[in-house]
Design an enzyme around this catalytic site. Structure first.
Site, mmCIF file in Angstrom:
data_model
loop_
_atom_site.group_PDB
_atom_site.id
_atom_site.type_symbol
_atom_site.label_atom_id
_atom_site.label_comp_id
_atom_site.label_asym_id
_atom_site.label_seq_id
_atom_site.Cartn_x
_atom_site.Cartn_y
_atom_site.Cartn_z
ATOM 1 N N LYS A 1 0.815 -1.234 0.000
ATOM 2 C CA LYS A 1 0.000 0.000 0.000
ATOM 3 C C LYS A 1 0.833 1.262 0.000
ATOM 4 O O LYS A 1 0.474 2.254 -0.625
ATOM 5 C CB LYS A 1 -0.970 -0.025 1.187
ATOM 6 C CG LYS A 1 -0.301 -0.138 2.566
ATOM 7 C CD LYS A 1 -0.439 -1.504 3.196
ATOM 8 C CE LYS A 1 0.489 -1.670 4.383
ATOM 9 N NZ LYS A 1 0.029 -2.567 5.391
ATOM 10 N N GLU B 1 -5.019 -5.505 -5.468
ATOM 11 C CA GLU B 1 -6.191 -5.783 -4.625
ATOM 12 C C GLU B 1 -5.820 -5.939 -3.148
ATOM 13 O O GLU B 1 -6.529 -5.484 -2.255
ATOM 14 C CB GLU B 1 -6.895 -7.058 -5.127
ATOM 15 C CG GLU B 1 -8.092 -7.475 -4.312
ATOM 16 C CD GLU B 1 -9.186 -6.418 -4.279
ATOM 17 O OE1 GLU B 1 -9.864 -6.252 -5.284
ATOM 18 O OE2 GLU B 1 -9.345 -5.740 -3.247
ATOM 19 N N ILE C 1 -10.204 -8.754 1.417
ATOM 20 C CA ILE C 1 -11.510 -8.243 0.968
ATOM 21 C C ILE C 1 -11.388 -7.766 -0.484
ATOM 22 O O ILE C 1 -10.560 -6.898 -0.767
ATOM 23 C CB ILE C 1 -11.971 -7.053 1.842
ATOM 24 C CG1 ILE C 1 -11.999 -7.433 3.319
ATOM 25 C CG2 ILE C 1 -13.305 -6.527 1.376
ATOM 26 C CD1 ILE C 1 -12.238 -6.244 4.249
ATOM 27 N N ASP D 1 -0.785 4.211 7.863
ATOM 28 C CA ASP D 1 -1.183 3.058 7.052
ATOM 29 C C ASP D 1 -2.586 3.279 6.463
ATOM 30 O O ASP D 1 -2.837 2.993 5.288
ATOM 31 C CB ASP D 1 -1.163 1.811 7.953
ATOM 32 C CG ASP D 1 -1.604 0.559 7.225
ATOM 33 O OD1 ASP D 1 -0.821 0.036 6.422
ATOM 34 O OD2 ASP D 1 -2.737 0.093 7.472
ATOM 35 N N LYS E 1 -4.059 3.735 2.452
ATOM 36 C CA LYS E 1 -5.185 2.976 1.903
ATOM 37 C C LYS E 1 -6.296 3.905 1.413
ATOM 38 O O LYS E 1 -6.935 3.642 0.386
ATOM 39 C CB LYS E 1 -5.691 1.977 2.952
ATOM 40 C CG LYS E 1 -4.663 0.870 3.218
ATOM 41 C CD LYS E 1 -4.930 0.089 4.485
ATOM 42 C CE LYS E 1 -3.931 -1.045 4.686
ATOM 43 N NZ LYS E 1 -3.989 -1.663 6.017
#
Ligand code: HSE
Length: 321
Positions: free
Chosen positions: A105, A129, A136, A201, A205
């Site tokens: 990420k 993904e 998910i 983090d 995202k």
């Protein structure tokens, strides 16, 4: 049967998880996609790790160029983590005509446009993904099944460590420092948990989610970000008295032509679906002008859940090849 050849940069928790899935579900995968997936080279210096995963020692290299420049390799999985040298490795692989899959990420959020443009220029695929929400499959859904929607809002609980800490503070009345130590002992939180607890983090995202939902790239450093390190039991109790739970929320909302965005602890009404997302679980809640409200829920971290998303990306590319 045609064979698609894979090189993996980094056999840590997530890279190793992806390899384990390819091994565990080999027959089923071959039957489904009518192609063989072969991991031909891995960047890993730890031979114990190579042996424990059942890989032959001859697949191991300590030189990333052995993978990035190998004309036989079709897909490179970058699972090293960190912005550099991972971003350069991915750009070089794309420029060498290889498709790239990554759970990284930080690198995707830092170099989103560069990486996507390199993939388009070289007519290969760049898929990530696993970078948001672990297992998910929300990013693929946003880009494919929900692609016909204009999105007005996205809210996500996308960090397992902080959600675990807030859940234990709320449900068990434990204080922040004790739960953090417990999370570290259980392996959810990193030895240095700064990126998790300070929201960095989550900002990475949210940057990725916004780029996909609103076609607007905002570098993570420009997202107003507040973590959970200052949350006290008084805050938790005050939220409870208002029938709410405190959750660390990645939030972006369309307001006319503008997009408002932030990462911060928010009081979520106990009747909202996000209030029921506990412990290390993640959820992404999106509102589209056709589908209305949808929520994706599942494990946001861990070897096999995150590996599941990586393998899904590998197989999507392999099928289309
Ligand atoms: N440190 C991250 C988390 C790992 O706790 O959610 C998954 O990105």
């Amino acid at each position: 049967m045609e064979t698609v050849k894979i090189g993996i940069l980094g056999l840590g928790t997530v890279g190793g998880g992806a390899y384990e899935i390819l091994k565990m579900n080999r027959e089923l995968i071959e039957k489904r996609i009518q192609k063989k997936i072969e991991v031909v080279k891995v960047l890993e210096r730890n031979m114990e790790r190579i042996n424990s995963l059942g890989l032959s020692e001859s697949t191991a290299t300590q030189n990333p160029d052995d993978i990035i420049n190998d004309p036989e390799i079709d897909i490179v999985v970058e699972a090293l983590g960190g912005i550099e040298p991972s971003s350069t490795f991915m750009l070089n692989a794309l420029n060498n005509g290889k498709s790239v899959v990554t759970p990284n990420k930080a690198a995707v959020a830092a170099n989103f446009d560069k990486l996507r443009e390199a993939a388009v220029k070289n007519d290969v695929e760049f898929r990530f993904e696993a970078s948001v929400g672990g297992g998910i499959p929300a990013l693929t859904a946003i880009q494919e099944a929900l692609c016909g929607n204009e999105f007005s809002e996205v809210m996500g609980i996308v960090n397992g460590t902080t959600n675990y800490i807030l859940t234990k503070m709320t449900d068990l009345g434990l204080n922040y420092d004790d739960v953090l130590k417990d999370a570290q002992a259980k392996g959810f939180a990193e030895a240095d948990p700064t990126a998790d607890v300070e929201g960095i983090d989550v900002a990475n995202k949210l940057s990725i989610l916004m780029a996909l939902c609103f076609d607007k790239y905002v570098p993570p450093a420009e997202i107003p970000t507040e973590g959970i390190s200052k949350i006290t039991m008084d805050d938790i109790e005050a939220a409870k008295s208002r029938n709410c739970k405190i959750k660390l929320i990645a939030h972006a909302k369309r307001n006319g032509e503008e997009i408002e965005y932030s990462v911060k602890p928010m009081e979520i009404d106990i009747n909202h679906p996000l209030a029921g997302v506990s412990n290390e679980f993640n959820a992404i809640y999106i509102t589209g002008n056709a589908v209305d409200e949808v929520m994706f829920y599942g494990k946001g971290a861990g070897a096999l859940p995150t590996g599941s998303a990586i393998v899904g990306d590998i197989l999507a590319i392999a099928k289309a090849m």
